[in-house]
Motif scaffolding. Structure first.
Motif, short mmCIF file in Angstrom:
data_model
loop_
_atom_site.label_atom_id
_atom_site.label_comp_id
_atom_site.label_asym_id
_atom_site.label_seq_id
_atom_site.Cartn_x
_atom_site.Cartn_y
_atom_site.Cartn_z
N THR A 7 75.47 12.26 29.15
CA THR A 7 76.99 12.70 30.24
C THR A 7 78.23 14.00 29.68
O THR A 7 78.57 14.10 30.61
CB THR A 7 77.59 11.39 30.12
N VAL A 14 74.31 9.21 34.75
CA VAL A 14 73.16 7.72 34.36
C VAL A 14 73.27 6.71 34.95
O VAL A 14 74.37 6.19 34.98
CB VAL A 14 73.50 7.89 32.93
N GLY A 15 72.60 6.04 35.52
CA GLY A 15 72.45 4.39 36.10
C GLY A 15 71.46 3.68 35.26
O GLY A 15 70.50 4.41 35.75
N HIS A 16 71.36 2.87 35.43
CA HIS A 16 70.06 1.61 34.65
C HIS A 16 70.20 0.58 35.56
O HIS A 16 71.57 -0.04 36.30
CB HIS A 16 70.58 1.13 33.67
N THR A 27 66.12 4.12 34.39
CA THR A 27 67.46 4.64 34.26
C THR A 27 67.14 6.02 35.51
O THR A 27 65.67 6.85 34.90
CB THR A 27 67.13 5.19 32.83
N ILE A 29 68.42 9.30 35.96
CA ILE A 29 69.43 10.68 36.13
C ILE A 29 69.70 11.45 36.60
O ILE A 29 68.67 12.06 37.03
CB ILE A 29 69.20 11.28 34.02
N ALA A 65 67.08 15.18 40.33
CA ALA A 65 67.08 13.82 39.11
C ALA A 65 65.74 13.65 38.54
O ALA A 65 64.49 14.67 38.73
CB ALA A 65 67.18 12.79 39.90
N ALA A 133 69.80 4.34 40.44
CA ALA A 133 69.92 6.14 41.32
C ALA A 133 71.40 5.24 41.79
O ALA A 133 72.71 6.76 41.75
CB ALA A 133 69.68 6.15 42.20
N ALA A 136 74.48 5.41 39.08
CA ALA A 136 74.75 6.47 38.60
C ALA A 136 75.95 6.80 38.55
O ALA A 136 76.09 7.19 39.36
CB ALA A 136 73.15 7.70 38.89
#
Length: 329
Positions: A7, A14-16, A27, A29, A65, A133, A136
């Motif tokens: 990032t 970014v999200g998990h 994950t 992006i 993404a 998502a 993120a």
């Protein structure tokens, strides 16, 4: 201040999403605006969603993404969840009233890591993709046993989600994110040293360097014996302005970062899928600039691999592999 994360490339979030009972996760992006992207697949057993469209001769230029997911082929559903979240946000390719988000994805095999995979009729990865998502954000995000790295393993130690970044001498930012689920090992023999040690910045993965002499057993083949239980997947990103063929070249050069951090790499039962994305905020000077970019991307990806293993925590199941920190402090 740089975060030493992907990032650091402006325009990425970014999200998990992780499920500790499932021992798997996703994950996501996200690119804002959409990024020029391509992919290089050097492993013999990859799994992907909408990767063919990233080849230089295909029509699509930009995507919204990249999705990294556990779950083997079931994890391909994660891309649909990410696309649903993007569509709700009004993001995607527009054709009249239709909005079509473009999300490429790669998956890794984590079905035999001790987690409960009895999910019933439909696997949970679409919902995990959606959650990743929605979560993120730009800026900091956790590493290790999280997201696509939640259930990842290597042959000797728990794998995980890693990231790193750097800046080229000409000023381009390069970042990498990787889910390390390798058929081989990221460390030398039974010791704490990482194959990626020559590229380490500071003490980002322990600062152990290499041993004074490489032990002979470190060069012996160590691989997972259960077939199909691997696949390392990654994304490298840059703020440089790249064409699609240049993004393809960046992905190819960056994929060698896996070979610098994992022994062996590009094996028959590995995936070794590396996406490359360019946000187009800084023009390239010339082809030498692209070579510099690819050279650094390979080193950044190698560092991200080591960080993923270094930051991982062991799964809470009988017989689970130890984490690096369990063994070496």
């Amino acid at each position: 201040m740089a975060l030493n994360l992907i990032t650091d490339v402006v325009g990425l979030a970014v999200g998990h999403a992780s499920d500790p009972v499932l021992a798997s996760g996703v994950t996501a992006i996200l690119f804002d605006p959409p990024a020029v992207a391509s992919v290089a697949v050097l492993g013999g057993a990859p799994g992907g969603h909408d990767t063919t469209m990233l080849e230089p001769h295909m029509t699509v230029e930009r995507i919204d993404a990249v999705v990294l997911s556990g779950g083997s082929v079931f994890g391909l559903d994660a891309a649909g969840g990410v696309q649903a979240a993007l569509r709700e946000a009004g993001r995607g390719f527009r054709l009249g009233p239709a909005v079509v988000p473009l999300a490429s994805a790669a998956i890794l095999f984590d079905l035999l890591n001790g987690g409960d995979k009895n999910w019933g009729r439909f696997p949970p990865y679409r919902e995990l993709g959606y959650a990743a998502a929605v979560a993120a954000r730009p800026g900091e995000f956790p590493l290790g046993t999280v997201g696509a790295g939640a259930g990842a393993t290597t042959v000797t130690l728990k794998g995980g989600l890693g990231s790193a970044s750097a800046v080229t001498p000409s000023g381009h930012t390069v970042g990498a994110i990787v889910a390390v689920n390798a058929v081989g090992t990221a460390t030398l023999g039974d010791g704490p040293w990482f194959w990626a040690a020559p590229f380490e910045q500071g003490t980002e993965f322990g600062g152990r360097g290499w041993p004074s002499q490489v032990p002979p057993e470190a060069l012996e083949l160590r691989i997972k014996r259960a077939p199909g239980t691997s696949t390392t997947i990654a994304l490298v990103a840059t703020d440089a302005t790249l064409t699609k063929p240049q993004a393809k070249r960046l992905a190819i050069m960056a994929n060698d970062g896996l070979a610098r951090a994992i022994l062996p790499a590009h094996a028959p039962m590995d995936g070794d899928t590396v996406f490359a994305a360019a946000t187009g905020r800084r023009p390239l000077a010339d082809e030498e600039d692209l070579t510099e970019l690819g050279h650094l991307a390979a080193m950044v990806l190698a560092r991200a691999v080591a960080r993923g293993v270094y930051e991982a925590t062991a799964l809470p199941f009988p017989g689970a592999l130890p984490a690096w920190r369990d063994r070496f402090g």
